[in-house]
Design an enzyme around this catalytic site. Structure first.
Site: not given
Ligand code: UD1
Ligand code: CA
Length: 455
Positions: A16, A23, A30, A85, A429
């Site tokens: 993903l 950030r 990223k 999500g 030289a």
């Molecule tokens: C997630 C987990 C959490 C875990 C943590 C570890 C979920 C709901 N929660 O939270 O339990 O402890 O990772 O770091 O999964 N992404 C997408 N599309 C989206 C949302 C996210 O591709 O719509 C990708 C982001 O690019 C990222 C990854 O999914 O690489 C994780 O997403 P992020 O929002 O960072 O999840 P956390 O809040 O860290």
């Protein structure tokens, strides 16, 4: 969706990477920020490729054209247009990964996850028959992670996201690292049953643990202990942490393979570098790209090697070697630089403040001090004196210089290319050589005249 392979396969990895990564505060996407010399998504990709036969599926935002370009041809790409999500993001991979017996999901911002761990997830899922195997970590720094809740029999009951945690749940030290292996026959239908989180209005992948249990299926946990492996990169602070952790891992591996690192904390070796046994790397040395180093060398301190191939028993001190090949027993430095395209034969000595580029330097040649050699074919056993220079550029074109074996290039000689010195030819030289010097001949420049002052 761009498809690399459409053959039905047993296990697929879905990465993903559609998040915004705001950030990082960067114009660069990223996952393209470099870690150990390459965009960090590459680390995820190469470990995923090592773990399974089928190409990984990477979920990206359709606008992330740079990311797509950097991945192109090495994986399947699926698009997530709206960031709804992690659960929603996995659904976007359905078309690419349908039919897989197992679907491993990892987050593209965790580049230190190893292929061995991915395989362990797969094995655990299969051996347990669980709907999902998930990796957990016991840590006193649980902040930011989803917490694992277990029932009285110690079986995983749910993953509770931090926003949903009660104060008691916040105290739980077992967390969800964000690495899963799903039963492919169960996953896609279950994903469709996730409801949006009431607080964040996102589809949380983590809800699948509870959905599995309500389906009468089990959830297996792979409890891990190496916190470094699950560093997630959200900010440049995390990126530096990941860089340091990966460096420790790489350095440790070299030391276990018989390489001495006098100070691993200041030794910067990118992934994929080969180093022979009994080589010593001194502090503040950077080894990059496709560099390969032989056995019994001493490299550093303060040296930078990029795409360099170094033979056995070489010594490179406070110097830079770029895209060049050195045979055995070459000594170089301090303070010298080989630019791209040098081929340095055995037992060459390159001292201080020497620069060479695009040149072949024959065995046993000495280039002691303050010199430049560009676009030159230099034979064996040449003495290239202090301050000697090839004038290879006339302001428009570059020209080659040839120096025969055994030649003696006197101090401060200017060889104005194109020009040749024959074998054993000598220059005095300060000579400015504009015409070829035949073999065994001596060319001398203008000696200084002494002018006596009248008394
Ligand atoms: C997630 C987990 C959490 C875990 C943590 C570890 C979920 C709901 N929660 O939270 O339990 O402890 O990772 O770091 O999964 N992404 C997408 N599309 C989206 C949302 C996210 O591709 O719509 C990708 C982001 O690019 C990222 C990854 O999914 O690489 C994780 O997403 P992020 O929002 O960072 O999840 P956390 O809040 O860290
Ligand atoms: Ca994250």
């Amino acid at each position: 969706m761009a498809s690399v392979s459409t053959a039905p396969t047993s296990a697929r990895v879905v990465i993903l990477a559609a998040g915004k990564g705001t950030r990082m505060k960067s114009r660069l996407a990223k996952v393209l920020h470099p870690l150990s010399g390459r965009p960090f998504i590459e680390h995820c990709l190469s470990q995923a490729q090592r773990a399974t036969d089928a190409p990984p599926v990477v979920v990206v935002h359709p606008d992330a054209v740079d990311v797509q370009r950097s991945l192109s041809g090495r994986c399947d790409i699926a698009f997530q247009t709206e960031q709804l999500g992690t659960g929603h993001a996995v659904r976007m991979a359905a078309a690419a990964a349908a039919g897989a017996s197992d679907v491993i999901v990892m987050y593209g911002d965790m580049p230190l996850i190893r292929a061995e761990t991915l395989r362990q997830m797969l094995q655990t899922r299969r051996a347990s028959g669980a709907a999902v195997a998930l990796a957990t970590l016991i840590t006193p720094n649980a902040r930011g992670f989803g917490r694992i809740t277990r029932d009285k029999n110690d079986a995983v009951r749910a993953i509770v996201e931090e926003v949903d945690c009660t104060p008691e749940q916040l105290a739980i030290q077992e967390v969800n690292v964000g690495l899963y292996c799903f039963d492919g026959a169960w996953l896609w239908d279950a994903l469709a049953r996730i409801r949006p989180n009431p607080h964040k209005h996102e589809y949380f992948l983590t809800d699948l643990a509870e959905i599995a249990i309500s389906d009468g299926r089990s959830v297996a946990a792979v409890v891990t202990h190496d916190q470094d492996e699950f560093i997630g990169i959200n900010t440049r602070v995390d990126l530096a942490d990941a860089e340091a952790a990966l460096r420790r891992r790489i350095n440790r591996e070299h030391m276990l393979n018989g390489v001495t690192l006098v100070d691993p904390a200041t030794t910067y070796i990118e992934v994929g570098i080969e180093i022979g046994m009994d080589t010593t790397i001194l502090p503040n040395t950077h080894l990059k790209g496709a560099t390969r180093i032989g056995a019994g060398c001493v490299i550093g301190p303060d040296s930078l090697l990029q795409d360099a191939v170094i033979g056995d028993e070489c010594h490179i001190e406070k110097s830079v070697v770029l895209e060049s090949t050195l045979d055995a027993h070459v000594h170089m430095g301090p303070f010298s630089r080989l630019r791209p395209g040098c081929r340095v034969h055995e037992s060459v000595h390159i001292g201080n403040f020497a620069e060479a580029k695009n040149s072949e330097i024959g065995a046993g040649t000495h280039i002691g001090h303050f010199s430049y050699m560009g676009d030159t074919d230099c034979g064996a056993g040449v003495n290239y004196g202090a301050g000697a220079i090839t004038c290879n550029y006339d302001g428009v074109d570059k020209h080659r210089t040839r120096i025969g074996a055994g030649a003696f290039v006197g101090s401060d000689t200017l060889l104005v290319a194109p020009v040749e010195m024959g074998e054993r030819a000598r220059t005095g030289a300060g000579s400015v050589v504009t015409k070829n010097v035949p073999a065994d001949a001596l060319a001398v420049g203008l000696p200084a005249r002494v002018i006596r002052r009248k008394q």
